[in-house]
Motif scaffolding. Sequence first.
Motif, PDB file in Angstrom:
ATOM      1  N   GLN A  75      41.231  39.136  23.739  1.00  0.00           N
ATOM      2  CA  GLN A  75      39.857  39.639  23.834  1.00  0.00           C
ATOM      3  C   GLN A  75      39.176  39.165  25.115  1.00  0.00           C
ATOM      4  OE1 GLN A  75      39.969  42.313  21.976  1.00  0.00           O
ATOM      5  NE2 GLN A  75      37.796  41.965  21.693  1.00  0.00           N
ATOM      6  N   PHE A  76      39.471  37.950  25.549  1.00  0.00           N
ATOM      7  CA  PHE A  76      38.875  37.451  26.795  1.00  0.00           C
ATOM      8  C   PHE A  76      39.314  38.300  27.978  1.00  0.00           C
ATOM      9  CE2 PHE A  76      38.231  33.618  24.290  1.00  0.00           C
ATOM     10  CZ  PHE A  76      36.954  33.264  24.688  1.00  0.00           C
ATOM     11  N   VAL A  77      40.615  38.593  28.049  1.00  0.00           N
ATOM     12  CA  VAL A  77      41.158  39.366  29.163  1.00  0.00           C
ATOM     13  C   VAL A  77      40.622  40.797  29.134  1.00  0.00           C
ATOM     14  CG1 VAL A  77      43.287  40.252  30.192  1.00  0.00           C
ATOM     15  CG2 VAL A  77      43.235  37.947  29.243  1.00  0.00           C
ATOM     16  N   LEU A  78      40.499  41.367  27.945  1.00  0.00           N
ATOM     17  CA  LEU A  78      40.117  42.770  27.817  1.00  0.00           C
ATOM     18  C   LEU A  78      38.622  43.018  27.940  1.00  0.00           C
ATOM     19  CD1 LEU A  78      42.510  43.740  24.894  1.00  0.00           C
ATOM     20  CD2 LEU A  78      42.791  44.246  27.332  1.00  0.00           C
ATOM     21  N   SER A  79      37.794  42.042  27.590  1.00  0.00           N
ATOM     22  CA  SER A  79      36.355  42.314  27.540  1.00  0.00           C
ATOM     23  C   SER A  79      35.532  41.595  28.606  1.00  0.00           C
ATOM     24  CB  SER A  79      35.809  41.962  26.159  1.00  0.00           C
ATOM     25  OG  SER A  79      35.953  40.578  25.909  1.00  0.00           O
ATOM     26  N   ILE A  98      35.557  36.874  36.289  1.00  0.00           N
ATOM     27  CA  ILE A  98      36.425  35.736  36.043  1.00  0.00           C
ATOM     28  C   ILE A  98      36.147  34.713  37.147  1.00  0.00           C
ATOM     29  CG2 ILE A  98      38.376  36.603  37.407  1.00  0.00           C
ATOM     30  CD1 ILE A  98      40.187  35.832  35.029  1.00  0.00           C
ATOM     31  N   TYR A  99      36.259  33.429  36.818  1.00  0.00           N
ATOM     32  CA  TYR A  99      36.160  32.390  37.839  1.00  0.00           C
ATOM     33  C   TYR A  99      37.565  32.093  38.336  1.00  0.00           C
ATOM     34  CZ  TYR A  99      31.393  31.509  36.322  1.00  0.00           C
ATOM     35  OH  TYR A  99      30.061  31.633  36.017  1.00  0.00           O
ATOM     36  N   CYS A 100      37.717  32.056  39.647  1.00  0.00           N
ATOM     37  CA  CYS A 100      39.010  31.829  40.272  1.00  0.00           C
ATOM     38  C   CYS A 100      38.952  30.523  41.059  1.00  0.00           C
ATOM     39  CB  CYS A 100      39.329  32.989  41.211  1.00  0.00           C
ATOM     40  SG  CYS A 100      40.834  32.770  42.177  1.00  0.00           S
ATOM     41  N   GLN A 118      38.300  25.188  45.408  1.00  0.00           N
ATOM     42  CA  GLN A 118      37.211  26.116  45.674  1.00  0.00           C
ATOM     43  C   GLN A 118      37.161  27.089  44.498  1.00  0.00           C
ATOM     44  OE1 GLN A 118      38.247  27.623  49.656  1.00  0.00           O
ATOM     45  NE2 GLN A 118      36.438  26.528  50.383  1.00  0.00           N
ATOM     46  N   ILE A 119      35.965  27.365  44.006  1.00  0.00           N
ATOM     47  CA  ILE A 119      35.805  28.249  42.847  1.00  0.00           C
ATOM     48  C   ILE A 119      34.937  29.434  43.246  1.00  0.00           C
ATOM     49  CG2 ILE A 119      34.954  28.435  40.488  1.00  0.00           C
ATOM     50  CD1 ILE A 119      35.510  25.407  40.225  1.00  0.00           C
ATOM     51  N   HIS A 120      35.405  30.630  42.856  1.00  0.00           N
ATOM     52  CA  HIS A 120      34.707  31.865  43.186  1.00  0.00           C
ATOM     53  C   HIS A 120      34.678  32.781  41.966  1.00  0.00           C
ATOM     54  CE1 HIS A 120      35.136  30.946  47.494  1.00  0.00           C
ATOM     55  NE2 HIS A 120      36.322  30.499  47.160  1.00  0.00           N
ATOM     56  N   PRO A 121      33.541  33.420  41.673  1.00  0.00           N
ATOM     57  CA  PRO A 121      33.537  34.457  40.642  1.00  0.00           C
ATOM     58  C   PRO A 121      34.111  35.746  41.235  1.00  0.00           C
ATOM     59  CG  PRO A 121      31.338  34.169  41.527  1.00  0.00           C
ATOM     60  CD  PRO A 121      32.210  33.159  42.203  1.00  0.00           C
ATOM     61  N   LEU A 122      34.891  36.472  40.443  1.00  0.00           N
ATOM     62  CA  LEU A 122      35.555  37.688  40.937  1.00  0.00           C
ATOM     63  C   LEU A 122      35.457  38.823  39.934  1.00  0.00           C
ATOM     64  CD1 LEU A 122      38.987  36.178  42.047  1.00  0.00           C
ATOM     65  CD2 LEU A 122      37.058  36.699  43.538  1.00  0.00           C
ATOM     66  N   GLN A 178      48.383  30.130  51.583  1.00  0.00           N
ATOM     67  CA  GLN A 178      48.959  28.797  51.779  1.00  0.00           C
ATOM     68  C   GLN A 178      49.507  28.201  50.493  1.00  0.00           C
ATOM     69  OE1 GLN A 178      46.156  26.221  53.711  1.00  0.00           O
ATOM     70  NE2 GLN A 178      45.884  27.596  55.441  1.00  0.00           N
ATOM     71  N   HIS A 179      48.797  28.408  49.382  1.00  0.00           N
ATOM     72  CA  HIS A 179      49.170  27.861  48.067  1.00  0.00           C
ATOM     73  C   HIS A 179      49.107  29.010  47.060  1.00  0.00           C
ATOM     74  CE1 HIS A 179      48.476  23.821  49.705  1.00  0.00           C
ATOM     75  NE2 HIS A 179      47.312  24.253  50.154  1.00  0.00           N
ATOM     76  N   PRO A 180      50.243  29.553  46.630  1.00  0.00           N
ATOM     77  CA  PRO A 180      50.217  30.762  45.779  1.00  0.00           C
ATOM     78  C   PRO A 180      49.936  30.505  44.303  1.00  0.00           C
ATOM     79  CG  PRO A 180      52.473  30.140  46.211  1.00  0.00           C
ATOM     80  CD  PRO A 180      51.609  29.171  46.991  1.00  0.00           C
ATOM     81  N   TYR A 181      49.158  29.493  44.002  1.00  0.00           N
ATOM     82  CA  TYR A 181      48.802  29.189  42.621  1.00  0.00           C
ATOM     83  C   TYR A 181      47.288  29.173  42.487  1.00  0.00           C
ATOM     84  CZ  TYR A 181      53.646  27.755  42.219  1.00  0.00           C
ATOM     85  OH  TYR A 181      55.012  27.752  42.226  1.00  0.00           O
ATOM     86  N   LEU A 182      46.813  29.561  41.298  1.00  0.00           N
ATOM     87  CA  LEU A 182      45.383  29.531  41.038  1.00  0.00           C
ATOM     88  C   LEU A 182      45.143  29.265  39.562  1.00  0.00           C
ATOM     89  CD1 LEU A 182      44.953  32.439  39.526  1.00  0.00           C
ATOM     90  CD2 LEU A 182      44.611  33.274  41.814  1.00  0.00           C
ATOM     91  N   ALA A 183      43.900  29.000  39.246  1.00  0.00           N
ATOM     92  CA  ALA A 183      43.467  28.878  37.856  1.00  0.00           C
ATOM     93  C   ALA A 183      42.328  29.865  37.664  1.00  0.00           C
ATOM     94  CB  ALA A 183      43.021  27.465  37.535  1.00  0.00           C
ATOM     95  N   LEU A 184      42.398  30.620  36.570  1.00  0.00           N
ATOM     96  CA  LEU A 184      41.372  31.603  36.237  1.00  0.00           C
ATOM     97  C   LEU A 184      40.707  31.178  34.940  1.00  0.00           C
ATOM     98  CD1 LEU A 184      43.606  34.720  36.901  1.00  0.00           C
ATOM     99  CD2 LEU A 184      41.778  33.876  38.386  1.00  0.00           C
TER     100      LEU A 184
END
Length: 163
Positions: free
Chosen positions: A20-24, A28-30, A40-44, A71-77
Amino acid sequence: MKVECEINGQLCLLPDHISQFVLSASFIYCATINETNNPQIHPLLFVNEPGKCLLSFIQNIHSDVAKNLQQHPYLALTIDNTDLENPFSNTGIMIEAIVKLSTSSQHIQECFEMLLEKYGDNIVTKILGIDIDKNYIKIQARPLKIVYWKGPFFSSYKCKQKS
């Protein structure tokens, strides 16, 4: 709608309270790591492939997000629902993911069209602009780990084999 997810080679259906989080979610904060290893945190604005837990978004190639992910291909959403009156009712998910970057104008245009369908022309063009192909990159995040919380209680989602 069920969301099929592959996490660490295991294919499964996400439980409804997580999908439900993904669908609705509207945005998202990245969180990314910059060249000095600071977060660094960004809303997207984002979209997900229908029925899959592959989250995609587009960014200007010169943005901090794009530079950091090159540079770093990992993130947290992170996606959450905040209850202003009762913090014990707060819920959310955090997705640790690896990214795939694409400069293909076809991939960028497909993602742009999905964003337009989800958010509408007015919002997308205000945030991303109109000339989307020229200086943009498509970023697709594939989950490695999903954490769910309700109030002060956190749990990692364990992907079990799809039945």
